[in-house]
Design an enzyme around this catalytic site. Structure first.
Site, PDB file in Angstrom:
ATOM      1  N   ASP A 213      53.254  -0.430  23.547  1.00  0.00           N
ATOM      2  CA  ASP A 213      53.286  -1.501  24.547  1.00  0.00           C
ATOM      3  C   ASP A 213      51.886  -1.896  25.016  1.00  0.00           C
ATOM      4  O   ASP A 213      51.666  -3.025  25.426  1.00  0.00           O
ATOM      5  CB  ASP A 213      54.124  -1.075  25.766  1.00  0.00           C
ATOM      6  CG  ASP A 213      55.617  -1.168  25.468  1.00  0.00           C
ATOM      7  OD1 ASP A 213      55.961  -1.698  24.387  1.00  0.00           O
ATOM      8  OD2 ASP A 213      56.427  -0.706  26.296  1.00  0.00           O
ATOM      9  N   GLU A 263      21.241   4.260   6.244  1.00  0.00           N
ATOM     10  CA  GLU A 263      21.426   3.029   7.044  1.00  0.00           C
ATOM     11  C   GLU A 263      20.135   2.211   7.063  1.00  0.00           C
ATOM     12  O   GLU A 263      20.163   0.990   6.881  1.00  0.00           O
ATOM     13  CB  GLU A 263      21.777   3.393   8.498  1.00  0.00           C
ATOM     14  CG  GLU A 263      23.202   3.854   8.723  1.00  0.00           C
ATOM     15  CD  GLU A 263      23.445   4.251  10.176  1.00  0.00           C
ATOM     16  OE1 GLU A 263      24.614   4.314  10.573  1.00  0.00           O
ATOM     17  OE2 GLU A 263      22.474   4.499  10.936  1.00  0.00           O
ATOM     18  N   HIS A 324      34.583   2.205   4.910  1.00  0.00           N
ATOM     19  CA  HIS A 324      35.510   3.319   5.114  1.00  0.00           C
ATOM     20  C   HIS A 324      36.868   2.883   5.675  1.00  0.00           C
ATOM     21  O   HIS A 324      37.910   3.301   5.176  1.00  0.00           O
ATOM     22  CB  HIS A 324      34.849   4.354   6.031  1.00  0.00           C
ATOM     23  CG  HIS A 324      35.710   5.511   6.391  1.00  0.00           C
ATOM     24  ND1 HIS A 324      36.244   6.366   5.433  1.00  0.00           N
ATOM     25  CD2 HIS A 324      36.144   5.981   7.589  1.00  0.00           C
ATOM     26  CE1 HIS A 324      36.963   7.302   6.049  1.00  0.00           C
ATOM     27  NE2 HIS A 324      36.923   7.087   7.356  1.00  0.00           N
TER      28      HIS A 324
HETATM   29  C1  HEM Z   1      38.805   5.596  10.585  1.00  0.00           C
HETATM   30  C2  HEM Z   1      34.776   8.289  10.304  1.00  0.00           C
HETATM   31  C3  HEM Z   1      37.060  11.305   7.267  1.00  0.00           C
HETATM   32  C4  HEM Z   1      40.787   8.259   7.067  1.00  0.00           C
HETATM   33  C5  HEM Z   1      37.524   6.084  10.803  1.00  0.00           C
HETATM   34  C6  HEM Z   1      36.546   5.503  11.682  1.00  0.00           C
HETATM   35  C7  HEM Z   1      35.426   6.270  11.607  1.00  0.00           C
HETATM   36  C8  HEM Z   1      35.686   7.322  10.675  1.00  0.00           C
HETATM   37  C9  HEM Z   1      34.118   6.057  12.353  1.00  0.00           C
HETATM   38  C10 HEM Z   1      36.723   4.247  12.539  1.00  0.00           C
HETATM   39  C11 HEM Z   1      37.505   4.510  13.790  1.00  0.00           C
HETATM   40  C12 HEM Z   1      38.939   4.091  13.729  1.00  0.00           C
HETATM   41  O1  HEM Z   1      39.249   3.028  13.176  1.00  0.00           O
HETATM   42  O2  HEM Z   1      39.782   4.846  14.217  1.00  0.00           O
HETATM   43  C13 HEM Z   1      35.068   9.346   9.461  1.00  0.00           C
HETATM   44  C14 HEM Z   1      34.128  10.393   9.121  1.00  0.00           C
HETATM   45  C15 HEM Z   1      34.780  11.252   8.288  1.00  0.00           C
HETATM   46  C16 HEM Z   1      36.114  10.719   8.077  1.00  0.00           C
HETATM   47  C17 HEM Z   1      32.693  10.482   9.629  1.00  0.00           C
HETATM   48  C18 HEM Z   1      34.288  12.524   7.645  1.00  0.00           C
HETATM   49  C19 HEM Z   1      33.330  13.277   8.112  1.00  0.00           C
HETATM   50  C20 HEM Z   1      38.240  10.716   6.906  1.00  0.00           C
HETATM   51  C21 HEM Z   1      39.156  11.227   5.910  1.00  0.00           C
HETATM   52  C22 HEM Z   1      40.181  10.345   5.829  1.00  0.00           C
HETATM   53  C23 HEM Z   1      39.936   9.299   6.798  1.00  0.00           C
HETATM   54  C24 HEM Z   1      38.973  12.527   5.099  1.00  0.00           C
HETATM   55  C25 HEM Z   1      41.380  10.383   4.913  1.00  0.00           C
HETATM   56  C26 HEM Z   1      41.309  10.686   3.638  1.00  0.00           C
HETATM   57  C27 HEM Z   1      40.588   7.324   8.044  1.00  0.00           C
HETATM   58  C28 HEM Z   1      41.574   6.330   8.414  1.00  0.00           C
HETATM   59  C29 HEM Z   1      41.004   5.561   9.421  1.00  0.00           C
HETATM   60  C30 HEM Z   1      39.673   6.098   9.652  1.00  0.00           C
HETATM   61  C31 HEM Z   1      42.970   6.173   7.828  1.00  0.00           C
HETATM   62  C32 HEM Z   1      41.649   4.401  10.159  1.00  0.00           C
HETATM   63  C33 HEM Z   1      41.504   3.135   9.385  1.00  0.00           C
HETATM   64  C34 HEM Z   1      42.230   2.026  10.097  1.00  0.00           C
HETATM   65  O3  HEM Z   1      43.424   2.190  10.382  1.00  0.00           O
HETATM   66  O4  HEM Z   1      41.614   0.987  10.337  1.00  0.00           O
HETATM   67  N1  HEM Z   1      36.982   7.179  10.188  1.00  0.00           N
HETATM   68  N2  HEM Z   1      36.239   9.572   8.797  1.00  0.00           N
HETATM   69  N3  HEM Z   1      38.747   9.552   7.421  1.00  0.00           N
HETATM   70  N4  HEM Z   1      39.465   7.151   8.806  1.00  0.00           N
HETATM   71 FE1  HEM Z   1      37.827   8.328   8.767  1.00  0.00          FE
END
Ligand code: HEM
Length: 456
Positions: A213, A263, A324
């Site tokens: 919500d 970066e 990412h």
């Molecule tokens: C989103 C960093 C590992 C899956 C994010 C975000 C950051 C981030 C900064 C953006 C914030 C957000 O949208 O919530 C990292 C870092 C990692 C890591 C630094 C490792 C050190 C992983 C791994 C997976 C993953 C291992 C899965 C295999 C996701 C997903 C999202 C996300 C599904 C949300 C995407 C969305 O719905 O827009 N991550 N992440 N991340 N990350 Fe990671």
């Protein structure tokens, strides 16, 4: 009647008309699955039991004396929001396939878990997800872990005291193989961040009406069916009403210094100047440091961190396909792939992760993410994401590259980046940015229903 896990309507957990089956489901479900639990301070214990009866009795005691249900948690969140009182700490349990065997479930029995990846365990899946060889993992993860115990709260003292009690209660036959300590980090705006300095945890599949919500829903529907995180618990007294979730745990070390150098090199290479230089990191992550989605805006800033967007109008000239968040959630498809991410950062820092200090002042190791996510299927969600999307240089569009944050495997193809936000002009093809996140070990667990644990 079995609870309908495919129902797309968010859980109205406090509704007077909530059916008895869903109520029973929430009373027997661990917290932190359908809604994230506070775990600003987190203790993660890895345990091996070695004696079936003592292991069972220990988990039963833990469940009956220290663990609350998902419904209690939801009520606590409501009470806190209305200023009534603070909630109680979180205690969660996950059991590995080896743990189930040690607790007396036969190999035949363990086959009742539909998920092949869980039945294999993480060590046998390194080829599929391009993980480092097991002998390069940290010692604790090389061993056979039977259970993980998660203890989380807003206060360190609460976690320490509870951790000591829980460890102190372990039977003689059991071993505490190792432990991790997680500790949340926040930027000046108060948003949770990860070690590269970016807002993290903003985009999540939501299951509970209170949370859904609150979200704007013009472009992106944040509501997901329970099947994204829940499956019937095969060993519970009533699998139609008692559910569990597959939990992936991975210790991911971050070389922050290298990421910060990358970066800058990328910004230099593309000739970016002034505030446009922040776009270099944003192209790797898909969001600016403050969480602003790169596909929506050319610069950071401008209000609360948005999650109401898609990539539909973006050919890669704003947010690259490799970014990412674009790799891990393309948004126009693959909704059933999204996991509930419940990780926490680890490692001490003396610098401020969000500021513009030079890379040389940043840690090159010993800090990172204790990545944790709940899944309805490890095959369809975590492993699929890592294998088919993140590690796949041709995902969505040919030769767009690995996920620069978490991609694993040879980054052999060259890629181009947009030089100006939203304009077709791209850089000359260049080598992909080097890997700065290293998997140090992990395991697949199943977070069983409380009904299972209480009946051990
Ligand atoms: C989103 C960093 C590992 C899956 C994010 C975000 C950051 C981030 C900064 C953006 C914030 C957000 O949208 O919530 C990292 C870092 C990692 C890591 C630094 C490792 C050190 C992983 C791994 C997976 C993953 C291992 C899965 C295999 C996701 C997903 C999202 C996300 C599904 C949300 C995407 C969305 O719905 O827009 N991550 N992440 N991340 N990350 Fe990671």
């Amino acid at each position: 009647m079995p609870v309908d896990l495919n129902n797309a309507l968010p859980l109205a957990w406090d509704s007077a008309t909530l059916d008895a089956d869903t109520k029973a489901m929430l009373d027997n479900l661990q917290p932190n699955i359908v809604r994230s639990h506070v775990r600003e301070h987190l203790s993660v214990l890895f345990v091996r039991f070695n004696d079936m009866a003592e292991g069972r009795a220990y988990l039963r005691r833990l469940a009956t004396t220290k663990m609350k249900s998902a419904r209690k948690h939801l009520q606590e969140v409501r009470d806190f929001a209305t200023g009534r009182r603070r909630g109680t700490p979180y205690v969660g349990v996950g059991i590995s396939k080896a743990g189930y065997r040690d607790l007396g479930h036969s190999v035949e029995d363990v086959r009742k878990f539909g998920d092949k990846v869980f039945r294999d365990g993480m060590k046998r899946r390194i080829a599929e997800v391009a993980d480092p060889p097991v002998d390069q993992w940290e010692r604790v993860y090389q061993r056979e872990i039977h259970a993980v115990i998660l203890i989380g709260d807003a206060e360190q003292e609460t976690v320490t005291a509870l951790r000591d009690e829980i460890v102190g209660d372990l039977p003689e036959s059991a071993r505490l193989l190792g432990e991790e300590t997680g500790q949340g980090m926040r930027n000046p705006a108060g948003d949770g961040i990860e070690h590269f300095g970016y807002v993290d945890g903003r985009s999540q599949p939501l299951f509970v009406r209170d949370e859904v919500d609150k979200e704007p829903k013009q472009h992106w529907n944040p509501a997901f069916p329970l099947s994204n995180v829940l499956v019937p618990d095969p060993f519970s007294p009533d699998p139609d009403r008692h559910h569990g979730s597959y939990l992936v745990f991975r210790k991911l070390e971050q070389n922050v210094r290298a990421f910060k150098e990358i970066e800058q090199e990328l910004a230099d290479g593309l000739g970016l100047t002034g505030s446009d230089r922040d776009r270099a990191g944003a192209m790797l992550v898909g969001r600016f440091k403050d969480g602003t989605p790169l596909t929506s805006k050319r610069t950071a800033g401008g209000g609360p961190v948005s999650n109401d967007f898609t990539f539909d109008a973006d050919t890669g000239s704003k947010c690259p396909f490799s970014g990412h968040i674009r790799k891990t959630n393309p948004r126009s498809f693959g909704r059933d792939v999204l996991m509930a991410r419940r990780g926490q950062t680890y490692g001490e820092r003396t610098d401020e992760p969000w500021d513009d200090s030079p890379p040389a002042s940043r840690p090159s190791g010993e800090v990172g993410l204790l990545f944790m996510a709940f899944n309805g299927s490890l095959v369809r969600q975590f492993e699929f994401t890592q294998q088919q999307w993140v590690n796949n240089a041709d995902f969505e569009n040919p030769a767009t590259g690995h996920d620069p944050v978490i991609g694993q495997g040879d980054r052999d193809i060259k890629v181009s980046f947009p030089k100006v936000w939203g304009k077709p002009e791209v850089s000359l093809p260049q080598g992909q940015v080097p890997q700065t996140v290293t998997m140090k070990g992990g395991e697949y667990f199943f977070a069983p229903s409380l009904a299972y644990l209480r009946n051990l």
